[in-house]
Design a protein around this motif. Structure first.
Motif, PDB file in Angstrom:
ATOM      1  N   SER A  97       0.864  -1.171   0.000  1.00 10.54           N
ATOM      2  CA  SER A  97       0.000   0.000   0.000  1.00 10.54           C
ATOM      3  C   SER A  97       0.908   1.230   0.000  1.00 10.54           C
ATOM      4  CB  SER A  97      -0.898   0.027   1.244  1.00 10.54           C
ATOM      5  OG  SER A  97      -1.813  -1.047   1.219  1.00 10.54           O
ATOM      6  N   LEU A  98       0.635   2.153  -0.905  1.00 12.26           N
ATOM      7  CA  LEU A  98       1.484   3.336  -1.089  1.00 12.26           C
ATOM      8  C   LEU A  98       0.653   4.601  -0.870  1.00 12.26           C
ATOM      9  CD1 LEU A  98       4.340   4.309  -2.041  1.00 12.26           C
ATOM     10  CD2 LEU A  98       3.398   4.343  -4.352  1.00 12.26           C
ATOM     11  N   VAL A  99       1.154   5.485  -0.023  1.00 11.76           N
ATOM     12  CA  VAL A  99       0.469   6.749   0.271  1.00 11.76           C
ATOM     13  C   VAL A  99       1.401   7.907  -0.062  1.00 11.76           C
ATOM     14  CG1 VAL A  99      -0.535   8.207   2.079  1.00 11.76           C
ATOM     15  CG2 VAL A  99      -0.916   5.726   2.115  1.00 11.76           C
ATOM     16  N   ILE A 100       0.923   8.813  -0.895  1.00 10.98           N
ATOM     17  CA  ILE A 100       1.666  10.024  -1.250  1.00 10.98           C
ATOM     18  C   ILE A 100       0.777  11.217  -0.928  1.00 10.98           C
ATOM     19  CG2 ILE A 100       2.855  11.295  -3.084  1.00 10.98           C
ATOM     20  CD1 ILE A 100       3.073   8.644  -4.614  1.00 10.98           C
ATOM     21  N   TYR A 101       1.261  12.125  -0.108  1.00  8.13           N
ATOM     22  CA  TYR A 101       0.421  13.270   0.258  1.00  8.13           C
ATOM     23  C   TYR A 101       1.133  14.585  -0.036  1.00  8.13           C
ATOM     24  CZ  TYR A 101       3.167  13.257   4.646  1.00  8.13           C
ATOM     25  OH  TYR A 101       4.181  13.271   5.576  1.00  8.13           O
TER      26      TYR A 101
ATOM     27  N   ALA B  40       7.175  12.549   1.971  1.00  6.81           N
ATOM     28  CA  ALA B  40       5.712  12.533   1.858  1.00  6.81           C
ATOM     29  C   ALA B  40       5.220  11.258   1.176  1.00  6.81           C
ATOM     30  CB  ALA B  40       5.236  13.755   1.086  1.00  6.81           C
ATOM     31  N   THR B  41       6.034  10.201   1.229  1.00  2.00           N
ATOM     32  CA  THR B  41       5.668   8.920   0.618  1.00  2.00           C
ATOM     33  C   THR B  41       5.853   7.806   1.644  1.00  2.00           C
ATOM     34  OG1 THR B  41       6.400   9.697  -1.556  1.00  2.00           O
ATOM     35  CG2 THR B  41       6.125   7.324  -1.265  1.00  2.00           C
ATOM     36  N   TRP B  42       4.764   7.107   1.939  1.00  2.00           N
ATOM     37  CA  TRP B  42       4.784   6.070   2.966  1.00  2.00           C
ATOM     38  C   TRP B  42       4.270   4.759   2.377  1.00  2.00           C
ATOM     39  CZ3 TRP B  42       5.399   7.040   8.564  1.00  2.00           C
ATOM     40  CH2 TRP B  42       5.824   8.348   8.826  1.00  2.00           C
ATOM     41  N   VAL B  43       4.806   3.632   2.862  1.00  2.00           N
ATOM     42  CA  VAL B  43       4.400   2.325   2.336  1.00  2.00           C
ATOM     43  C   VAL B  43       4.104   1.355   3.478  1.00  2.00           C
ATOM     44  CG1 VAL B  43       5.755   2.597   0.217  1.00  2.00           C
ATOM     45  CG2 VAL B  43       6.777   1.471   2.213  1.00  2.00           C
ATOM     46  N   SER B  44       3.277   0.352   3.165  1.00  2.00           N
ATOM     47  CA  SER B  44       2.968  -0.710   4.114  1.00  2.00           C
ATOM     48  C   SER B  44       2.734  -1.996   3.338  1.00  2.00           C
ATOM     49  CB  SER B  44       1.716  -0.373   4.926  1.00  2.00           C
ATOM     50  OG  SER B  44       1.287  -1.501   5.684  1.00  2.00           O
TER      51      SER B  44
END
Length: 286
Positions: A96-100, A128-132
């Motif tokens: 799962s990739l989150v870019i804000y 500003a890029t997080w992964v799980s």
């Protein structure tokens, strides 16, 4: 331990199973066992009320603090993250990739996102890029909606296509050596105490204090341990031993700690139903 954390732990582990309501006298008395003075205790309760965790009501000329629906939701989410581990579940290799994008002026929004992402087990791949490795994008969306957080956030599903690259990605996002060292300190402290718990050496106030301190020592790990799939973890991961030790200790102390709470707490209003503790009436850990 911070007074706010103590109050939340008291509700999470005892009060919620007694109708979610406790008198101010009960709360002040319990916090005093941890060296928290009455003035600090009352200020802490007022702050939790302002933050939406608690609501007050008057009964028999006394003030009672009740968990709000928000408080119950937060405790449920916290219990899931603390008590459940998914690392042994089969992993499909997806991330799962989150870019804000958050303007510099909205620092509180950016801090909220970082804290929530860390709690959900995401790691920072960039500023500003997080992964799980877990599918928690919907959980993030729901949390943002509940907190009325408005920000430009892109939620993506991705794959590296290679286990070697997956392991490198995990290494870049989390300092597993540091997490392992923290787990080792927890195991070193609490594993030798399991035998004492089994022997019933802790009773009364000592049992409740030991129970709360055990929870406080362990509940910090969801912020640092992303609960990675076993494919991404070192061999003989110490986190597994730590989690087993925590569950054993929690279960062994639970009965005596709750018995002490029932002994010292003001009787709940008649309309409040007693809710069984997790595990009461059946075998197995919570």
């Amino acid at each position: 331990m911070r007074p706010r954390s103590l109050v939340i732990d008291l509700y999470a582990n005892y009060i919620r199973y007694r109708g979610g309501v406790a008198s101010v006298q009960t709360l002040v008395g319990l916090l005093d066992r941890f060296g928290v003075g009455e003035e600090t205790a009352r200020v802490t309760l007022s702050r939790l009320k302002r933050q939406g965790w608690l609501a007050t009501e008057r009964r028999s000329r006394s003030s009672w603090y009740r968990l709000t629906p928000l408080g119950v939701q937060e405790l449920d989410e916290g219990r899931e993250r603390i008590f459940t581990r998914h690392g042994m579940d089969p992993w499909d290799g997806r991330w799962s990739l989150v870019i804000y994008q958050v303007p510099e002026a909205e620092r509180q929004v950016r801090q909220w996102l970082r804290t929530r992402l860390q709690w959900l087990g995401f790691g920072p791949l960039g500023p500003a890029t997080w992964v799980s490795p877990h599918d928690r994008l919907r959980e993030l969306e729901e949390a943002m909606a509940a907190a009325e957080i408005e920000a430009q956030v892109d939620l993506l599903d991705a794959s590296t296509g290679s286990l070697a690259r997956d392991r490198e990605l995990a290494r870049r996002c989390w300092d597993l050596e540091e997490v392992a060292e923290a787990y080792q300190r927890f195991v070193t402290r609490y594993q030798p105490r399991i035998e004492r718990y089994e022997a019933g050496e802790f009773e009364g106030a000592e049992a409740l204090i030991e129970h709360i301190e055990l929870v406080a020592a362990y509940r910090k790990f969801p912020f640092s341990d992303p609960d990675l799939p076993r494919e991404l973890l070192p061999t003989d991961w110490i986190g597994t031993t730590a989690h087993t030790t925590f569950l054993q200790g929690y279960e062994l102390l639970k009965g005596a700690a709750m018995a002490y709470y029932d002994e010292v707490a003001d009787p709940a209003p008649a309309a409040v139903a007693r809710v069984p503790l997790p595990g009461e009436g059946r075998s197995g850990l919570s």
